[in-house]
Design an enzyme around this catalytic site. Structure first.
Site, PDB file in Angstrom:
ATOM      1  N   PRO A  37       0.812  -1.223   0.000  1.00 45.45           N
ATOM      2  CA  PRO A  37       0.000   0.000   0.000  1.00 45.45           C
ATOM      3  C   PRO A  37       0.846   1.274   0.000  1.00 45.45           C
ATOM      4  O   PRO A  37       0.410   2.310  -0.512  1.00 45.45           O
ATOM      5  CB  PRO A  37      -0.813  -0.095   1.302  1.00 45.45           C
ATOM      6  CG  PRO A  37      -0.545  -1.437   1.881  1.00 45.45           C
ATOM      7  CD  PRO A  37       0.618  -2.064   1.192  1.00 45.45           C
ATOM      8  N   GLY A  38       2.059   1.208   0.553  1.00 44.58           N
ATOM      9  CA  GLY A  38       2.955   2.372   0.527  1.00 44.58           C
ATOM     10  C   GLY A  38       3.331   2.750  -0.896  1.00 44.58           C
ATOM     11  O   GLY A  38       3.346   3.933  -1.261  1.00 44.58           O
ATOM     12  N   ASP A  96      10.500  -3.294  -8.530  1.00 41.89           N
ATOM     13  CA  ASP A  96      11.208  -4.065  -7.514  1.00 41.89           C
ATOM     14  C   ASP A  96      12.224  -3.112  -6.921  1.00 41.89           C
ATOM     15  O   ASP A  96      12.915  -2.390  -7.651  1.00 41.89           O
ATOM     16  CB  ASP A  96      11.872  -5.298  -8.110  1.00 41.89           C
ATOM     17  CG  ASP A  96      12.162  -6.336  -7.035  1.00 41.89           C
ATOM     18  OD1 ASP A  96      11.273  -6.585  -6.193  1.00 41.89           O
ATOM     19  OD2 ASP A  96      13.268  -6.894  -7.024  1.00 41.89           O
ATOM     20  N   PHE A 111       7.200   4.424   4.101  1.00 39.62           N
ATOM     21  CA  PHE A 111       6.928   3.080   4.641  1.00 39.62           C
ATOM     22  C   PHE A 111       8.267   2.375   4.808  1.00 39.62           C
ATOM     23  O   PHE A 111       9.339   2.964   4.606  1.00 39.62           O
ATOM     24  CB  PHE A 111       5.985   2.321   3.685  1.00 39.62           C
ATOM     25  CG  PHE A 111       6.567   2.078   2.312  1.00 39.62           C
ATOM     26  CD1 PHE A 111       7.209   0.888   2.010  1.00 39.62           C
ATOM     27  CD2 PHE A 111       6.493   3.058   1.324  1.00 39.62           C
ATOM     28  CE1 PHE A 111       7.764   0.674   0.754  1.00 39.62           C
ATOM     29  CE2 PHE A 111       7.045   2.848   0.063  1.00 39.62           C
ATOM     30  CZ  PHE A 111       7.683   1.656  -0.221  1.00 39.62           C
ATOM     31  N   ASP A 163      12.136   3.593   5.716  1.00 33.70           N
ATOM     32  CA  ASP A 163      12.283   5.055   5.729  1.00 33.70           C
ATOM     33  C   ASP A 163      12.712   5.619   7.091  1.00 33.70           C
ATOM     34  O   ASP A 163      13.509   6.552   7.134  1.00 33.70           O
ATOM     35  CB  ASP A 163      10.992   5.734   5.254  1.00 33.70           C
ATOM     36  CG  ASP A 163      10.810   5.640   3.745  1.00 33.70           C
ATOM     37  OD1 ASP A 163      11.818   5.513   3.031  1.00 33.70           O
ATOM     38  OD2 ASP A 163       9.652   5.692   3.289  1.00 33.70           O
TER      39      ASP A 163
HETATM   40  P1  ITT Z   1       5.321  -5.767  -4.318  1.00 36.60           P
HETATM   41  O1  ITT Z   1       6.374  -6.793  -4.701  1.00 36.60           O
HETATM   42  O2  ITT Z   1       3.940  -6.319  -4.331  1.00 36.60           O
HETATM   43  O3  ITT Z   1       5.451  -4.480  -5.072  1.00 36.60           O
HETATM   44  P2  ITT Z   1       6.915  -5.551  -1.913  1.00 36.60           P
HETATM   45  O4  ITT Z   1       6.838  -4.688  -0.698  1.00 36.60           O
HETATM   46  O5  ITT Z   1       7.174  -7.031  -1.686  1.00 36.60           O
HETATM   47  O6  ITT Z   1       5.578  -5.352  -2.760  1.00 36.60           O
HETATM   48  P3  ITT Z   1       9.501  -5.399  -3.168  1.00 36.60           P
HETATM   49  O7  ITT Z   1       9.615  -6.875  -3.380  1.00 36.60           O
HETATM   50  O8  ITT Z   1       9.972  -4.479  -4.251  1.00 36.60           O
HETATM   51  O9  ITT Z   1       7.996  -4.960  -2.874  1.00 36.60           O
HETATM   52  O10 ITT Z   1      10.255  -5.088  -1.800  1.00 36.60           O
HETATM   53  C1  ITT Z   1      10.720  -3.809  -1.570  1.00 36.60           C
HETATM   54  C2  ITT Z   1      11.023  -3.662  -0.096  1.00 36.60           C
HETATM   55  O11 ITT Z   1      12.104  -2.724   0.021  1.00 36.60           O
HETATM   56  C3  ITT Z   1       9.840  -3.029   0.632  1.00 36.60           C
HETATM   57  O12 ITT Z   1       8.977  -4.001   1.172  1.00 36.60           O
HETATM   58  C4  ITT Z   1      10.551  -2.214   1.706  1.00 36.60           C
HETATM   59  O13 ITT Z   1      10.910  -3.046   2.779  1.00 36.60           O
HETATM   60  C5  ITT Z   1      11.808  -1.758   0.985  1.00 36.60           C
HETATM   61  N1  ITT Z   1      11.577  -0.460   0.305  1.00 36.60           N
HETATM   62  C6  ITT Z   1      11.400  -0.251  -1.035  1.00 36.60           C
HETATM   63  N2  ITT Z   1      11.154   1.042  -1.286  1.00 36.60           N
HETATM   64  C7  ITT Z   1      11.152   1.661  -0.092  1.00 36.60           C
HETATM   65  C8  ITT Z   1      10.927   2.998   0.303  1.00 36.60           C
HETATM   66  O14 ITT Z   1      10.619   3.949  -0.566  1.00 36.60           O
HETATM   67  N3  ITT Z   1      11.009   3.277   1.609  1.00 36.60           N
HETATM   68  C9  ITT Z   1      11.297   2.330   2.512  1.00 36.60           C
HETATM   69  N4  ITT Z   1      11.486   1.039   2.238  1.00 36.60           N
HETATM   70  C10 ITT Z   1      11.425   0.699   0.931  1.00 36.60           C
END
Ligand code: ITT
Length: 204
Positions: free
Chosen positions: A11-12, A72, A156, A159
C-alpha cells in the site's frame, strides 16, 4: 481515458505512485484491489531487481489486460555487502513487520561506525503491455543508516532508519513532497514517464 494498473501488493507504493503519476493526463490509475486482484502475489525468484520487476509487471498485465507498472526495490547497505538489497521485503523472514526488519538491520550494524553506514535505496520500474512488451527505468537515492529509528509521517518500510544525503532527518520525516522529489521511486518514475506517456496514448 487509458487505465494504468499499479501492480503492487504494497500500500505504501500505491500511495506514492498515485502522487508521482498524478500529472499524467488522460490516464486513470487502478490498484490491484480496484480490479479484484488484491490477493495476487507474483513470485520474485531472481537475484536482481529488473527481472523481478519484469515478472511482476508482465504477470499483472496479462491477468488484467491492462497497461501495468510494477517495481522491484530495496535498500543496499555497503557495510553488509549490499544486503538486504533485492531481499529487503523478506529480510526478517515471513510475517515480519517493517519494524522487525529495520530493528534487525540496526542490530546488524550496531558496531558499524557512522562513516561506514552508507546505503542507498534502489528502484527498478518495469511497465508492461498485456502483450508482454516491456520497458524499464532505474532510480536511486544515496544516504546512510541512522543509529536509532527516526519515525515520521512519510513513506513506509525502512524510511525511519534512512537519512538521505544532505539531510539530518530520516526519509520518514522529510515529508511526502520531498521524498517524491529525491527518492529512488521518484527518480525511476521520472525516467520512465516519457515512455509511459507514449504507451498510454497509443495502447497496443
Ligand atoms: P510488491 O512486490 O507487491 O510491489 P513488496 O513490498 O514485496 O511489494 P519489493 O519486493 O519491491 O515490494 O520489496 C521492496 C522492499 O524494500 C519493501 O517491502 C521495503 O521493505 C523496501 N523499500 C522499497 N522502497 C522503499 C521505500 O521507498 N522506503 C522504505 N522502504 C522501501
Amino acid at each position: 481515458m487509458t487505465d494504468l494498473l499499479i501492480g503492487t501488493t504494497n500500500p505504501g507504493k500505491v500511495r506514492e505512485y498515485a502522487d508521482l503519476l498524478a500529472a499524467l493526463s488522460g490516464v486513470r490509475l487502478l490498484s490491484l484491489r480496484d480490479i479484484g486482484l488484491g490477493d495476487m502475489d507474483v513470485p520474485e525468484p531472481h537475484d536482481t531487481y529488473e527481472p523481478n520487476a519484469r515478472d511482476k509487471a508482465v504477470a499483472y498485465a496479462r491477468a488484467s489486460g491492462l497497461l501495468t507498472l510494477a517495481d522491484d526495490s530495496g535498500l543496499e547497505v555497503d557495510a553488509l555487502g549490499g544486503r538486504p538489497g533485492v531481499l529487503s521485503a523478506r529480510y526478517a523472514g515471513p510475517g515480519a513487520s517493517a519494524e522487525d526488519r529495520y530493528f534487525r538491520l540496526l542490530g546488524e550494524l550496531a558496531a558499524t561506525p557512522d562513516d561506514a553506514r552508507t546505503a542507498r535505496f534502489v528502484c527498478v520500474i518495469v511497465i508492461a503491455r498485456p502483450t508482454g512488451e516491456t520497458a524499464s527505468a532505474r532510480g536511486t537515492v544515496e544516504g546512510r543508516i541512522a543509529r536509532e529509528p527516526m519515525p515520521g509521517e512519510t513513506g513506509f518500510g525502512y524510511d525511519p532508519v534512512f537519512i538521505p544525503n544532505g539531510y539530518t532527518v530520516s526519509m520518514a520525516q522529510v515529508g511526502a513532497a520531498v521524498k517524491a522529489r529525491i527518492d529512488h521511486r521518484g527518480n525511476a518514475a521520472r525516467a520512465i514517464l516519457p515512455t509511459l506517456t507514449a504507451w498510454a496514448a497509443a495502447p497496443a
